[in-house]
Design a protein around this motif. Structure first.
Motif, PDB file in Angstrom:
ATOM      1  N   PRO A 224       0.775  -1.244   0.000  1.00 53.13           N
ATOM      2  CA  PRO A 224       0.000   0.000   0.000  1.00 53.13           C
ATOM      3  C   PRO A 224       0.805   1.291   0.000  1.00 53.13           C
ATOM      4  CG  PRO A 224      -0.816  -1.549   1.661  1.00 53.13           C
ATOM      5  CD  PRO A 224       0.515  -2.054   1.219  1.00 53.13           C
ATOM      6  N   TYR A 225       2.048   1.299   0.512  1.00 48.52           N
ATOM      7  CA  TYR A 225       2.769   2.577   0.570  1.00 48.52           C
ATOM      8  C   TYR A 225       2.858   3.283  -0.780  1.00 48.52           C
ATOM      9  CZ  TYR A 225       4.484   1.859   5.395  1.00 48.52           C
ATOM     10  OH  TYR A 225       4.592   1.695   6.751  1.00 48.52           O
ATOM     11  N   PRO A 226       3.059   2.580  -1.895  1.00 51.92           N
ATOM     12  CA  PRO A 226       3.109   3.297  -3.179  1.00 51.92           C
ATOM     13  C   PRO A 226       1.844   4.075  -3.519  1.00 51.92           C
ATOM     14  CG  PRO A 226       4.151   1.162  -3.407  1.00 51.92           C
ATOM     15  CD  PRO A 226       3.512   1.178  -2.044  1.00 51.92           C
ATOM     16  N   GLU A 227       0.712   3.767  -2.866  1.00 50.80           N
ATOM     17  CA  GLU A 227      -0.489   4.574  -3.092  1.00 50.80           C
ATOM     18  C   GLU A 227      -0.204   6.044  -2.800  1.00 50.80           C
ATOM     19  OE1 GLU A 227      -3.848   3.135  -0.871  1.00 50.80           O
ATOM     20  OE2 GLU A 227      -3.484   1.045  -1.432  1.00 50.80           O
ATOM     21  N   ILE A 228       0.612   6.309  -1.776  1.00 50.94           N
ATOM     22  CA  ILE A 228       0.946   7.688  -1.423  1.00 50.94           C
ATOM     23  C   ILE A 228       1.789   8.318  -2.521  1.00 50.94           C
ATOM     24  CG2 ILE A 228       2.092   9.157   0.276  1.00 50.94           C
ATOM     25  CD1 ILE A 228       1.519   6.902   2.352  1.00 50.94           C
ATOM     26  N   LYS A 229       2.737   7.553  -3.026  1.00 49.69           N
ATOM     27  CA  LYS A 229       3.597   8.045  -4.118  1.00 49.69           C
ATOM     28  C   LYS A 229       2.763   8.383  -5.352  1.00 49.69           C
ATOM     29  CE  LYS A 229       7.178   5.564  -4.445  1.00 49.69           C
ATOM     30  NZ  LYS A 229       8.098   4.438  -4.717  1.00 49.69           N
ATOM     31  N   TRP A 230       1.849   7.489  -5.703  1.00 51.92           N
ATOM     32  CA  TRP A 230       1.032   7.712  -6.891  1.00 51.92           C
ATOM     33  C   TRP A 230       0.075   8.892  -6.681  1.00 51.92           C
ATOM     34  CZ3 TRP A 230       0.108   1.814  -6.515  1.00 51.92           C
ATOM     35  CH2 TRP A 230       1.248   1.149  -7.003  1.00 51.92           C
ATOM     36  N   TYR A 231      -0.440   9.063  -5.489  1.00 52.43           N
ATOM     37  CA  TYR A 231      -1.292  10.209  -5.167  1.00 52.43           C
ATOM     38  C   TYR A 231      -0.521  11.510  -5.366  1.00 52.43           C
ATOM     39  CZ  TYR A 231      -3.731  13.457  -1.949  1.00 52.43           C
ATOM     40  OH  TYR A 231      -4.356  14.531  -1.377  1.00 52.43           O
ATOM     41  N   LEU A 232       0.735  11.545  -4.903  1.00 49.36           N
ATOM     42  CA  LEU A 232       1.524  12.777  -4.963  1.00 49.36           C
ATOM     43  C   LEU A 232       2.039  13.079  -6.367  1.00 49.36           C
ATOM     44  CD1 LEU A 232       3.465  12.486  -1.596  1.00 49.36           C
ATOM     45  CD2 LEU A 232       1.595  14.061  -2.148  1.00 49.36           C
ATOM     46  N   ARG A 233       2.063  12.101  -7.254  1.00 54.44           N
ATOM     47  CA  ARG A 233       2.455  12.376  -8.637  1.00 54.44           C
ATOM     48  C   ARG A 233       1.560  13.433  -9.267  1.00 54.44           C
ATOM     49  NH1 ARG A 233       3.348   6.238 -11.061  1.00 54.44           N
ATOM     50  NH2 ARG A 233       5.383   5.850 -10.094  1.00 54.44           N
ATOM     51  N   ASP A 234       0.275  13.415  -8.897  1.00 58.73           N
ATOM     52  CA  ASP A 234      -0.682  14.353  -9.474  1.00 58.73           C
ATOM     53  C   ASP A 234      -0.946  15.545  -8.569  1.00 58.73           C
ATOM     54  OD1 ASP A 234      -1.047  12.826 -11.772  1.00 58.73           O
ATOM     55  OD2 ASP A 234      -2.551  11.566 -10.793  1.00 58.73           O
ATOM     56  N   ARG A 235      -0.269  15.577  -7.415  1.00 56.64           N
ATOM     57  CA  ARG A 235      -0.466  16.671  -6.452  1.00 56.64           C
ATOM     58  C   ARG A 235       0.899  17.167  -6.008  1.00 56.64           C
ATOM     59  NH1 ARG A 235      -4.187  12.924  -6.482  1.00 56.64           N
ATOM     60  NH2 ARG A 235      -6.402  13.474  -6.272  1.00 56.64           N
ATOM     61  N   ARG A 236       1.628  17.712  -6.950  1.00 53.26           N
ATOM     62  CA  ARG A 236       3.036  18.044  -6.729  1.00 53.26           C
ATOM     63  C   ARG A 236       3.229  19.076  -5.630  1.00 53.26           C
ATOM     64  NH1 ARG A 236       1.935  16.876 -11.896  1.00 53.26           N
ATOM     65  NH2 ARG A 236       3.399  15.626 -13.152  1.00 53.26           N
ATOM     66  N   GLY A 237       2.235  19.902  -5.388  1.00 59.01           N
ATOM     67  CA  GLY A 237       2.372  20.930  -4.372  1.00 59.01           C
ATOM     68  C   GLY A 237       1.942  20.516  -2.987  1.00 59.01           C
TER      69      GLY A 237
END
Length: 319
Positions: A224-237
């Motif tokens: 599940p941790y990569p879910e955070i990475k993938w979320y932040l790809r589209d929310r760079r700020g």
């Protein structure tokens, strides 16, 4: 697979600075006070599970927001108490399943309270979300992560503490002998409950999830941790704001508040909950502690061998 995290000597010395907000304790005090405005209202309904050596009850109690949470309560057949009680939390995506899956601790003469997980696959407890959240990556890791107040794990960790409250209401349970346990997500919830309910006497946390988030997101390539990475790809700020929210739910911070005896396990090839994240929680664990290291195992950790270690730990701790 080859070693992908730090080498063992580096892990054994790894105690990173904790990312903790100044209002961490007041946030959780207010959260639990709010939850306890609702009576725990624990109900234990006997069920015929077709088992002759244990007695089983279907549990309903009130968790975060007064929501109904389900569970199983399993005890040795005919026990008259008072019994030590093991409160168990479940891994990511799981539910409480069926009673015959939970025979270990009752077979050792203890009460066993198994908490269902709100909203996750296989559970009987609905998430009850009209809790407002904005869009998140599929899964639970970023659900409501815009703020600590709306984050999914605020609800789930509150449910975990309330499960202890519920277990203590049963007449068979010795309220002074509560141990919390779980693996993966359940291990992270055990650290949270052990840190928030400081009077539990023991914490067993196997290959714990929900610890040292920033390192976990950088290193884990499965689970599940990569879910955070993938979320932040589209929310760079939103990177720093997101990790600020996550710091309120970090097992490293809860471990620093655990007073009961701890047994923690780690798999050195675990690419779901990287070893460095587990060592971080272990080294910050405040109470007496033991670590079981499974050198050639991934996220399964010690599996049945670790269960044997837990039984020995509980016998020494509880008699």
């Amino acid at each position: 697979m080859p070693i992908f995290d730090k080498e063992l000597p580096d892990l054994e010395a790894y105690k990173p600075e904790r990312e903790e907000q100044p209002d961490f304790d007041s946030f959780w005090t207010a959260t639990l006070d709010e939850a306890r405005q609702h009576p725990v209202d624990a109900r234990f309904e006997p069920v015929d599970a077709l088992l002759s050596t244990v007695d089983v009850a279907d549990v309903t109690y009130r968790g975060f927001g007064g929501d109904e949470i389900r569970g199983w309560f399993v005890t040795p057949h005919g026990a008259d108490g008072p019994l030590p009680c093991v409160v168990e939390y479940i891994g990511y995506g799981g539910g409480r399943g069926l009673p015959h899956q939970w025979l270990l601790h009752a077979s050792a003469g203890r009460a066993h309270f198994v908490m269902d997980t709100r909203g996750q696959r296989g559970g009987d407890t609905p998430d009850r979300d009209p809790y407002p959240t904005t869009p998140s990556y599929p899964g639970f890791m970023t659900m409501g992560v815009e703020s600590p107040e709306t984050y999914y794990y605020r609800r789930l960790m509150t449910d975990a503490v309330r499960a202890i409250d519920a277990a203590r209401t049963h007449p068979l349970v010795d309220p002074a002998k509560i141990v919390v346990t779980g693996g993966s997500q359940g291990g992270g919830l055990a650290l949270a409950a052990g840190g928030l309910a400081s009077d539990v006497v023991g914490v067993i946390s196997d290959v714990p999830f929900l610890t040292h988030y920033r390192r976990a997101v950088d290193v884990a390539d499965d689970g599940p941790y990569p879910e955070i990475k993938w979320y932040l790809r589209d929310r760079r700020g939103r990177v720093e704001e997101t990790f600020k929210t996550l710091s309120y739910f970090d097992g490293v911070n809860f471990a620093a508040r655990c007073a009961g005896s701890g047994l923690i396990s780690v798999g050195l090839l675990d690419n779901v909950c990287p070893p460095s994240t587990v060592y971080a929680a272990y080294h910050h664990y405040a109470g007496p502690k033991e670590l079981r290291v499974w050198e050639y195992n991934k996220h399964e950790g010690g599996a049945n061998y670790q269960q044997a270690e837990a039984l020995r730990f509980l016998k020494d701790l509880l008699g």
